[in-house]
Design a protein around this motif. Structure first.
Motif, PDB file in Angstrom:
ATOM      1  N   UNK A  32      40.700  34.145  46.658  1.00 40.44           N
ATOM      2  CA  UNK A  32      41.514  34.540  45.494  1.00 40.44           C
ATOM      3  C   UNK A  32      40.672  35.150  44.381  1.00 40.44           C
ATOM      4  N   UNK A  33      39.506  34.552  44.181  1.00 39.33           N
ATOM      5  CA  UNK A  33      38.672  35.028  43.064  1.00 39.33           C
ATOM      6  C   UNK A  33      38.228  36.481  43.289  1.00 39.33           C
ATOM      7  N   UNK A  34      37.935  36.821  44.546  1.00 41.66           N
ATOM      8  CA  UNK A  34      37.526  38.192  44.870  1.00 41.66           C
ATOM      9  C   UNK A  34      38.713  39.153  44.715  1.00 41.66           C
ATOM     10  N   UNK A  35      39.905  38.677  45.107  1.00 40.94           N
ATOM     11  CA  UNK A  35      41.099  39.515  44.969  1.00 40.94           C
ATOM     12  C   UNK A  35      41.344  39.825  43.491  1.00 40.94           C
ATOM     13  N   UNK A  36      41.214  38.781  42.672  1.00 41.15           N
ATOM     14  CA  UNK A  36      41.426  38.931  41.226  1.00 41.15           C
ATOM     15  C   UNK A  36      40.407  39.913  40.639  1.00 41.15           C
ATOM     16  N   UNK A  37      39.183  39.808  41.134  1.00 42.28           N
ATOM     17  CA  UNK A  37      38.130  40.704  40.630  1.00 42.28           C
ATOM     18  C   UNK A  37      38.489  42.169  40.941  1.00 42.28           C
ATOM     19  N   UNK A  38      38.888  42.433  42.176  1.00 43.75           N
ATOM     20  CA  UNK A  38      39.251  43.806  42.542  1.00 43.75           C
ATOM     21  C   UNK A  38      40.471  44.300  41.787  1.00 43.75           C
ATOM     22  N   UNK A  39      41.373  43.367  41.439  1.00 47.56           N
ATOM     23  CA  UNK A  39      42.615  43.739  40.768  1.00 47.56           C
ATOM     24  C   UNK A  39      42.353  44.350  39.384  1.00 47.56           C
ATOM     25  N   UNK A  40      41.202  44.009  38.792  1.00 47.82           N
ATOM     26  CA  UNK A  40      40.875  44.578  37.477  1.00 47.82           C
ATOM     27  C   UNK A  40      40.793  46.113  37.574  1.00 47.82           C
ATOM     28  N   UNK A  41      40.291  46.612  38.700  1.00 47.17           N
ATOM     29  CA  UNK A  41      40.197  48.071  38.847  1.00 47.17           C
ATOM     30  C   UNK A  41      41.588  48.678  39.031  1.00 47.17           C
ATOM     31  N   UNK A  42      42.486  47.944  39.681  1.00 53.56           N
ATOM     32  CA  UNK A  42      43.871  48.419  39.837  1.00 53.56           C
ATOM     33  C   UNK A  42      44.518  48.534  38.448  1.00 53.56           C
ATOM     34  N   UNK A  43      44.335  47.483  37.633  1.00 51.00           N
ATOM     35  CA  UNK A  43      44.891  47.497  36.267  1.00 51.00           C
ATOM     36  C   UNK A  43      44.322  48.697  35.508  1.00 51.00           C
ATOM     37  N   UNK A  44      43.007  48.885  35.650  1.00 53.59           N
ATOM     38  CA  UNK A  44      42.347  50.004  34.943  1.00 53.59           C
ATOM     39  C   UNK A  44      42.961  51.346  35.343  1.00 53.59           C
ATOM     40  N   UNK A  45      43.222  51.520  36.641  1.00 53.60           N
ATOM     41  CA  UNK A  45      43.801  52.795  37.082  1.00 53.60           C
ATOM     42  C   UNK A  45      45.126  53.067  36.360  1.00 53.60           C
ATOM     43  N   UNK A  46      45.953  52.037  36.232  1.00 59.27           N
ATOM     44  CA  UNK A  46      47.213  52.197  35.502  1.00 59.27           C
ATOM     45  C   UNK A  46      46.949  52.530  34.036  1.00 59.27           C
ATOM     46  N   UNK A  47      46.026  51.801  33.428  1.00 57.43           N
ATOM     47  CA  UNK A  47      45.781  51.997  31.992  1.00 57.43           C
ATOM     48  C   UNK A  47      45.257  53.394  31.674  1.00 57.43           C
TER      49      UNK A  47
END
Ligand code: NAD
Length: 341
Positions: A158-173
């Motif tokens: 889960x922790x690795x998934x959460x880490x990668x998700x930050x880049x997904x959020x960034x793409x939207x932002x």
């Protein structure tokens, strides 16, 4: 290079029907050999497995020497192929070894973390760490192919998934407000990771194809990274080591504050970004006494010149700018903003 987001078996079958190699090696670490290699093994022609130890601490010349030795001892020639099966460490380092071995052999990447799928494998940056500096030695070169299959996310901690998700959020932002709202609605419990990965890959690919060597536009991908990288480096030396995306999440909150103060982003957008990131990422206590050391680390960033810190910031959610000079006092205020949340 092409990027396929598909069933991995289908992608590999087609690839090996169309491409012949004298020898094939698969680069794995102790986790990807266990969780990911069994999924692809049957689709590979005869091959040799090279296993390395996982982790950023091993992304160095010593591990490269091991990889080059394995290839040399098994008589890999210039018509050989390296298959990089893993996260960003395997992709960056495997690519680095492939382009240097006998002046370059083919390599394909099969990213197995969210971060590698949506970020590290797109844009051609290869490299290893050297003398404590991240990605200090490297190249720009695309893999021959990138084969993405979100099936690998099923075993990712889960922790690795959460880490990668930050880049997904960034793409939207930085590029797509609707996408930001959509991914934040389900957070880490996305119903359709294929669609998320595909859209993030599309955004990153669009940006890097307009500016492959980071002369201008590509810098918008650094939103959250000037502050985030410094926080990541600072805590590397402590017991509170952060994963890349965890540090970038904090960096995005600080840089959203700067966006509001310096680029006229609305207070509403600042609140939306702050609250949505806070809901997903654990809070980090950053002591005021450490602010100066963290800011000092920002000056080591390749992007910064003279006494100003160069940031990529937001005009609004979904629209970013780059090369924005920010003075130390404002960066300090952004750390206070995070610390007081
Ligand atoms: P990582 O490669 O260290 O992988 C994280 C951990 O997950 C490792 O322990 C790995 O063994 C394990 N793992 C991988 N896939 C798994 C799976 N499917 N199931 C279970 N465990 C699995 O970390 P990362 O976050 O993928 O990548 C970080 C690296 O990427 C850094 O070195 C960073 O510099 C680099 N990076 C490069 C670029 C680029 O443009 N080239 C961009 C961003 C980051």
């Amino acid at each position: 290079m092409s990027i396929a987001i598909d069933d991995i078996g289908t992608s590999l079958k087609v690839f090996f029907a169309e491409n012949q190699y004298s020898r094939i090696a698969v680069l794995v670490d102790e986790n990807t050999i266990r969780h990911c290699y069994p999924t692809i093994q049957e689709y590979l022609p005869e091959h040799h497995v090279i296993e390395i130890q996982s982790g950023e601490v091993n992304k160095n010349l010593r591990t490269c020497e091991h990889i080059w030795s394995e290839l040399t001892d098994r008589h890999f020639d210039r018509k050989s192929l390296l298959v990089n099966l893993g996260g960003g460490v395997i992709g960056d380092m495997g690519g680095f070894c492939a382009v240097t071995y006998k002046r370059g052999i083919d390599f394909i990447n099969i990213p197995t973390t969210l971060l590698a799928a949506v970020d590290a494998n797109i844009g051609g940056k290869l490299g290893i760490d050297f003398k404590g500096f991240k990605n200090h030695l490297g190249f720009f070169q695309d893999p021959n192919e990138v084969f993405i299959d979100p099936i690998f996310l099923q075993t990712l901690p889960d922790r690795e998934l959460r880490s990668g998700f930050a880049e997904v959020i960034k793409h939207g932002l930085i590029a797509d407000k609707d996408y930001f709202e959509q991914v934040m609605a389900d957070g880490l419990s996305q119903k359709n990771w294929n669609a998320v990965v595909a859209h993030s890959v599309h955004i990153k690919h669009e940006v890097v194809s307009q500016d492959p060597k980071e002369g201008g536009l590509r810098k918008i991908l650094n939103f959250g990274h000037t502050v985030g990288h410094a926080i990541e480096s600072f805590y590397l030396e402590t017991d509170h080591r952060l994963l890349h995306g965890e540090a970038i999440a904090i960096g995005m909150i600080c840089e959203a504050y700067l966006s509001c103060k310096l680029l006229g982003m609305s207070e509403d957008d600042l609140q939306i970004i702050t609250q949505s990131i806070k809901e997903i990422y654990p809070e980090l206590t950053i002591h005021k006494a450490d602010f100066t050391s963290i800011i000092k680390l920002m000056y080591q960033d390749k992007k910064n010149v003279n006494s100003f810190l160069n940031h990529s910031l937001l005009y609004e959610i979904g629209r970013a700018g780059y090369d924005i000079a920010v003075d130390e006092k404002d960066v300090m205020d952004s750390l206070f903003y995070y610390a007081k949340l």
